[in-house]
Structures are given as structure tokens and as C-alpha cells.
Scaffold this motif. Sequence first.
Motif, PDB file in Angstrom:
ATOM      1  N   VAL A 104     -38.688  58.344  39.100  1.00 24.97           N
ATOM      2  CA  VAL A 104     -37.652  57.778  38.240  1.00 24.97           C
ATOM      3  C   VAL A 104     -38.132  56.465  37.624  1.00 24.97           C
ATOM      4  N   ALA A 105     -38.817  55.642  38.388  1.00 25.16           N
ATOM      5  CA  ALA A 105     -39.329  54.376  37.856  1.00 25.16           C
ATOM      6  C   ALA A 105     -40.344  54.624  36.746  1.00 25.16           C
ATOM      7  N   ILE A 107     -40.485  57.255  34.779  1.00 21.01           N
ATOM      8  CA  ILE A 107     -39.756  57.754  33.607  1.00 21.01           C
ATOM      9  C   ILE A 107     -39.063  56.607  32.890  1.00 21.01           C
ATOM     10  N   ARG A 108     -38.445  55.718  33.644  1.00 22.34           N
ATOM     11  CA  ARG A 108     -37.777  54.571  33.026  1.00 22.34           C
ATOM     12  C   ARG A 108     -38.769  53.667  32.325  1.00 22.34           C
ATOM     13  N   SER A 109     -39.935  53.464  32.919  1.00 20.34           N
ATOM     14  CA  SER A 109     -40.918  52.597  32.279  1.00 20.34           C
ATOM     15  C   SER A 109     -41.477  53.243  31.015  1.00 20.34           C
ATOM     16  N   ASN A 111     -39.734  55.005  28.977  1.00 18.46           N
ATOM     17  CA  ASN A 111     -38.702  54.832  27.952  1.00 18.46           C
ATOM     18  C   ASN A 111     -38.741  53.440  27.350  1.00 18.46           C
ATOM     19  N   ARG A 112     -39.419  52.506  27.957  1.00 19.37           N
ATOM     20  CA  ARG A 112     -39.519  51.141  27.457  1.00 19.37           C
ATOM     21  C   ARG A 112     -40.766  50.946  26.595  1.00 19.37           C
TER      22      ARG A 112
END
Length: 162
Positions: A104-105, A107-109, A111-112
Motif C-alpha cells: 500500500v505504501a 502504491i501511494r508513493s 500516486n505522488r
Amino acid sequence: MDTLSGSEDAYKALVDNAPEGWLLGLLAFAVLEQERIEWMRHVETRSGCLPTSEQVCNWYEQQPVSALNRARSTAEGVLNGYSEDVSRSIDESYRASIRDGVVVAEIRSSNRFWPKFVANVAAGVVGAAIFSVLLVLIVLVAVRDPSPVGLIKHAQEAQSER
């Protein structure tokens, strides 16, 4: 305790006087009581009725000390197996939570990316603009010849014109 006269004596021997702890003692007592219930069912199937309380007392009295030790060993094996299962389950859930957290981390990174990209491009443009201004200033200073000899000549020319 050499002989048992009933479930109270078995409880005292396995739970109250247990050096291992009350949980193991309770489980050992349950194992012994399960054996008694199985014996009572056996008697019922053979004779057609449940044993009397006197027969149950006789059953307890006939139990050797090794029956208590066997019940303790069975209880210990069950508790050890249960603790291994719980430990394995906790390990698996902990590993899964770590794995999911890392995924999840990431994937979130990802998106940034675009905000970081735009910020980096803007920083590059500002840096290039500052460099260009400094380069123009250096060229202007170099073309005007601010050497001390040039300044003195310029000052003399300005005085002579007055």
C-alpha cells in the motif's frame, strides 16, 4: 494422594495442588472426567443403565496415580499444540499486515509521482533563471571593465570635462 474417592479428590490433585498451574490442571481434570464419561457410556451400553454413584466411586478408586500423570501429559500436549497454532496464526497475520502495508505504501508513493515531478521541474526552472541572471550580471560587469585602472581613467575623464 494414593487413591481417589471422587471427582473432588481428582480436582484437588490436578487443579488445587498442581505445581504446573491452574490452566493445565483444569485441562487435565477435564481429560480425566472425559475418561469417566466414556466409561459410564460403556457401562450404559453393556448394562442398559448408567452406573450408580457407588460404581463411579469404585472407578475413581481403581484409577492408578499414572492415570493422573497421563491426564497431565495429555493436557500439556493439547496446550502446547494450541499455543503453536496461536503463535503461527499471529505470525502469519503479522507478516500479512507488514506485506500489505509495504504494498500500500508503494502504491501511494507512486500516486505522488506527478506532484513531485512538477515540483522538481519548477525548481529546475527557478534555478536556471537565477543562473541566467547571475550570468548576465557577470557579463555586464566584465564589459564595463571595472578594473582599478579603468576606474581611475574614467574618473580623470570626468574631472577633465568639468
